[in-house]
Scaffold this motif. Structure first.
Motif, PDB file in Angstrom:
ATOM      1  N   GLY A   1       0.790  -1.224   0.000  1.00 29.71           N
ATOM      2  CA  GLY A   1       0.000   0.000   0.000  1.00 29.71           C
ATOM      3  C   GLY A   1       0.822   1.274   0.000  1.00 29.71           C
ATOM      4  N   HIS A   2       0.185   2.336   0.493  1.00 27.96           N
ATOM      5  CA  HIS A   2       0.791   3.666   0.517  1.00 27.96           C
ATOM      6  C   HIS A   2       0.701   4.233   1.929  1.00 27.96           C
ATOM      7  CE1 HIS A   2       0.910   4.388  -3.969  1.00 27.96           C
ATOM      8  NE2 HIS A   2       0.172   3.304  -3.872  1.00 27.96           N
ATOM      9  N   ALA A   3       1.706   4.988   2.327  1.00 25.58           N
ATOM     10  CA  ALA A   3       1.700   5.645   3.636  1.00 25.58           C
ATOM     11  C   ALA A   3       2.168   7.086   3.469  1.00 25.58           C
ATOM     12  CB  ALA A   3       2.594   4.910   4.626  1.00 25.58           C
ATOM     13  N   ILE A   4       1.541   7.988   4.210  1.00 26.28           N
ATOM     14  CA  ILE A   4       1.887   9.410   4.173  1.00 26.28           C
ATOM     15  C   ILE A   4       1.984   9.905   5.615  1.00 26.28           C
ATOM     16  CG2 ILE A   4       1.257  11.705   3.329  1.00 26.28           C
ATOM     17  CD1 ILE A   4      -0.534  10.348   1.267  1.00 26.28           C
ATOM     18  N   GLU A   5       3.003  10.701   5.898  1.00 31.71           N
ATOM     19  CA  GLU A   5       3.184  11.239   7.248  1.00 31.71           C
ATOM     20  C   GLU A   5       3.050  12.756   7.249  1.00 31.71           C
ATOM     21  OE1 GLU A   5       6.536   9.841   9.690  1.00 31.71           O
ATOM     22  OE2 GLU A   5       7.044  11.947   9.999  1.00 31.71           O
ATOM     23  N   ALA A   6       2.289  13.267   8.197  1.00 33.05           N
ATOM     24  CA  ALA A   6       2.184  14.715   8.416  1.00 33.05           C
ATOM     25  C   ALA A   6       2.842  15.038   9.749  1.00 33.05           C
ATOM     26  CB  ALA A   6       0.722  15.156   8.430  1.00 33.05           C
ATOM     27  N   ARG A   7       3.681  16.057   9.746  1.00 30.28           N
ATOM     28  CA  ARG A   7       4.360  16.468  10.974  1.00 30.28           C
ATOM     29  C   ARG A   7       3.616  17.662  11.571  1.00 30.28           C
ATOM     30  NH1 ARG A   7      10.649  17.003   9.558  1.00 30.28           N
ATOM     31  NH2 ARG A   7      10.715  17.395  11.795  1.00 30.28           N
ATOM     32  N   LEU A   8       2.919  17.419  12.668  1.00 31.43           N
ATOM     33  CA  LEU A   8       2.200  18.477  13.370  1.00 31.43           C
ATOM     34  C   LEU A   8       3.184  19.201  14.278  1.00 31.43           C
ATOM     35  CD1 LEU A   8      -0.609  19.742  14.023  1.00 31.43           C
ATOM     36  CD2 LEU A   8      -0.753  18.095  15.910  1.00 31.43           C
TER      37      LEU A   8
END
Length: 204
Positions: free
Chosen positions: A80-87
């Motif tokens: 699959g696909h993974a995306i990371e957001a840095r808060l």
């Protein structure tokens, strides 16, 4: 594949053994150029962990203890696909100036395919001395479109009060056609900031 092979060559050239990150820049024609190698984990390592199912932190420690990896590169399968957001505790409309204060509320998102790595708790004080990273929010799904949708939902679910953060800016970012279609470039954030106004005048 070529990127991976180049990264392995870099590590072998210096006799490096353990987790590390080799960074490249790629142009529109698919040519890539070496930037640097970090002899440590990157903050984005959960993306790799989600799509491979391998606990990189655990294996970093086990390799340092003298163990050998029980699998080969050819045996690793991407899922699959993974995306990371840095808060972060930053104010986007003021050139990402750090924001400090005491958290009066912190409720992380959840649900299928959502992972949150964070040290926060309600009542935690954000100091002015360190990196303003508050949490890493990672979305994993069978397709990029689903991963973007899960990340968008997760960002909307974040409840964080007491300091200004990049949450609203990240929501705006992931909803742009450029991001959703994977067509972002280095000036993307600067263009997105033009005319940016956080919800209610405060970026949460």
């Amino acid at each position: 594949r070529a990127l991976g092979e180049a990264a392995v060559k870099v590590a072998r050239a210096v006799g490096y053994q353990n987790a590390g990150t080799v960074e490249f820049l790629m142009d529109n024609e698919g040519n890539f150029y070496f930037i640097e190698m970090n002899t440590r984990l990157q903050v984005e390592h959960p993306v790799t962990e989600q799509v491979t199912g391998i606990d990189i932190v655990q294996w970093q420690i086990r390799i340092a203890a003298g163990e050998r990896l029980p699998f080969k590169q050819s045996e690793i399968r991407l899922n699959g696909h993974a995306i990371e957001a840095r808060l972060t505790a930053e104010i986007p409309e003021h050139d990402f100036t750090p924001s400090t204060g005491r958290l009066s509320e912190w409720t992380p998102p959840g649900g299928p395919g959502v992972r949150v790595d964070s040290h926060l708790y309600t009542g935690y004080s954000i100091p002015p001395y360190y990196d303003p990273l508050l949490a890493k929010i990672i979305a994993h799904a069978p397709s990029r479109e689903e991963a973007v949708a899960r990340l968008t939902r997760a960002l909307h679910e974040v409840r964080l009060e007491g300091v200004q953060t990049t949450r609203d800016f990240l929501i705006r970012l992931v909803q742009t056609p450029e991001f959703q279609q994977g067509r972002v470039s280095t000036p993307f954030v600067s263009r997105l900031l033009r005319g940016y106004a956080p919800v209610g005048g405060i970026a949460r």
